[in-house]
Design a protein around this motif. Structure first.
Motif, PDB file in Angstrom:
ATOM      1  N   SER A  13      27.125  71.315  19.530  1.00  0.00           N
ATOM      2  CA  SER A  13      27.651  70.054  19.028  1.00  0.00           C
ATOM      3  C   SER A  13      29.143  69.917  19.321  1.00  0.00           C
ATOM      4  O   SER A  13      29.592  68.932  19.911  1.00  0.00           O
ATOM      5  CB  SER A  13      27.399  69.950  17.521  1.00  0.00           C
ATOM      6  N   TYR A  14      29.910  70.894  18.902  1.00  0.00           N
ATOM      7  CA  TYR A  14      31.361  70.792  19.056  1.00  0.00           C
ATOM      8  C   TYR A  14      31.782  70.809  20.528  1.00  0.00           C
ATOM      9  O   TYR A  14      32.618  70.010  20.949  1.00  0.00           O
ATOM     10  CB  TYR A  14      32.066  71.911  18.296  1.00  0.00           C
ATOM     11  N   GLY A  39      30.122  61.634  19.957  1.00  0.00           N
ATOM     12  CA  GLY A  39      29.348  62.122  18.816  1.00  0.00           C
ATOM     13  C   GLY A  39      27.852  61.960  19.010  1.00  0.00           C
ATOM     14  O   GLY A  39      27.070  62.817  18.594  1.00  0.00           O
ATOM     15  N   GLY A  43      25.197  64.959  18.970  1.00  0.00           N
ATOM     16  CA  GLY A  43      24.001  65.001  18.126  1.00  0.00           C
ATOM     17  C   GLY A  43      22.767  65.427  18.896  1.00  0.00           C
ATOM     18  O   GLY A  43      21.953  66.215  18.405  1.00  0.00           O
ATOM     19  N   ALA A  98      23.705  59.747  13.241  1.00  0.00           N
ATOM     20  CA  ALA A  98      24.335  60.470  12.138  1.00  0.00           C
ATOM     21  C   ALA A  98      25.527  61.300  12.605  1.00  0.00           C
ATOM     22  O   ALA A  98      26.595  61.289  11.980  1.00  0.00           O
ATOM     23  CB  ALA A  98      23.308  61.372  11.454  1.00  0.00           C
ATOM     24  N   VAL A  99      25.362  62.005  13.702  1.00  0.00           N
ATOM     25  CA  VAL A  99      26.451  62.847  14.194  1.00  0.00           C
ATOM     26  C   VAL A  99      27.575  61.988  14.760  1.00  0.00           C
ATOM     27  O   VAL A  99      28.761  62.301  14.579  1.00  0.00           O
ATOM     28  CB  VAL A  99      25.927  63.878  15.219  1.00  0.00           C
ATOM     29  N   VAL A 101      28.506  59.026  13.701  1.00  0.00           N
ATOM     30  CA  VAL A 101      29.264  58.513  12.553  1.00  0.00           C
ATOM     31  C   VAL A 101      30.121  59.626  11.949  1.00  0.00           C
ATOM     32  O   VAL A 101      31.274  59.393  11.571  1.00  0.00           O
ATOM     33  CB  VAL A 101      28.311  57.889  11.507  1.00  0.00           C
ATOM     34  N   SER A 102      29.587  60.826  11.878  1.00  0.00           N
ATOM     35  CA  SER A 102      30.354  61.946  11.322  1.00  0.00           C
ATOM     36  C   SER A 102      31.603  62.246  12.149  1.00  0.00           C
ATOM     37  O   SER A 102      32.701  62.371  11.602  1.00  0.00           O
ATOM     38  CB  SER A 102      29.490  63.206  11.255  1.00  0.00           C
ATOM     39  N   TYR A 103      31.438  62.380  13.461  1.00  0.00           N
ATOM     40  CA  TYR A 103      32.594  62.665  14.308  1.00  0.00           C
ATOM     41  C   TYR A 103      33.579  61.496  14.330  1.00  0.00           C
ATOM     42  O   TYR A 103      34.787  61.703  14.317  1.00  0.00           O
ATOM     43  CB  TYR A 103      32.166  63.012  15.737  1.00  0.00           C
ATOM     44  N   THR A 105      34.132  59.308  11.949  1.00  0.00           N
ATOM     45  CA  THR A 105      34.827  59.320  10.667  1.00  0.00           C
ATOM     46  C   THR A 105      35.857  60.443  10.614  1.00  0.00           C
ATOM     47  O   THR A 105      36.995  60.240  10.173  1.00  0.00           O
ATOM     48  CB  THR A 105      33.818  59.467   9.511  1.00  0.00           C
ATOM     49  N   TYR A 106      35.486  61.617  11.073  1.00  0.00           N
ATOM     50  CA  TYR A 106      36.419  62.744  11.094  1.00  0.00           C
ATOM     51  C   TYR A 106      37.641  62.437  11.961  1.00  0.00           C
ATOM     52  O   TYR A 106      38.776  62.607  11.528  1.00  0.00           O
ATOM     53  CB  TYR A 106      35.715  64.010  11.598  1.00  0.00           C
ATOM     54  N   SER A 109      39.770  59.568  10.409  1.00  0.00           N
ATOM     55  CA  SER A 109      40.407  60.020   9.166  1.00  0.00           C
ATOM     56  C   SER A 109      41.577  60.942   9.484  1.00  0.00           C
ATOM     57  O   SER A 109      42.633  60.858   8.849  1.00  0.00           O
ATOM     58  CB  SER A 109      39.403  60.754   8.279  1.00  0.00           C
TER      59      SER A 109
END
Length: 121
Positions: A13-14, A39, A43, A98-99, A101-103, A105-106, A109
């Protein structure tokens, strides 16, 4: 069992996120949606790296009474290699979103909080 799933999943992922994001920046510049696209790729890579392990972990958590090796043999004898990928299509309808949106947002932010820190400290 979790480490056998999480280590390859997070590595895939990363690394795929960073590689894809750098490629997109070099291709069309630093756009706000690069992290969303990268992202999504992350995912897919994440679940490609760990889906069989996750399937085994889930079956054990749902009450399978034998050993892990025994479970793997049962899955293979019943469905072959495809048995380890049962349900993967459904996973791919959720994971990229999902992934992503997570990345996204991270990343955003981090940018926002860094700008606040630079402004007030």
């Amino acid at each position: 069992m979790a480490i056998l799933r999480d280590a390859p999943a997070l590595a895939a992922s990363y690394s795929s996120f960073q590689f894809t994001k750098r490629f997109l920046i070099s291709y069309w510049g630093d756009k706000f949606y690069n992290s969303m696209i990268a992202g999504s790729v992350a995912g897919i890579a994440c679940w490609l790296a760990c889906y069989p392990q996750d399937l085994i972990k889930t079956r054990i958590q749902n009450g399978y009474k034998g050993s892990t090796i025994q479970l793997m043999k049962e899955i293979y004898s019943k469905d072959g290699i495809r048995g380890f990928w049962r349900g993967f299509g459904a996973c791919l309808t959720r994971a990229p979103i999902a992934v992503a949106v997570s990345y996204f947002t991270y990343e955003h932010s981090k940018i926002f909080l860094t700008s606040l820190a630079d402004k007030y400290y």
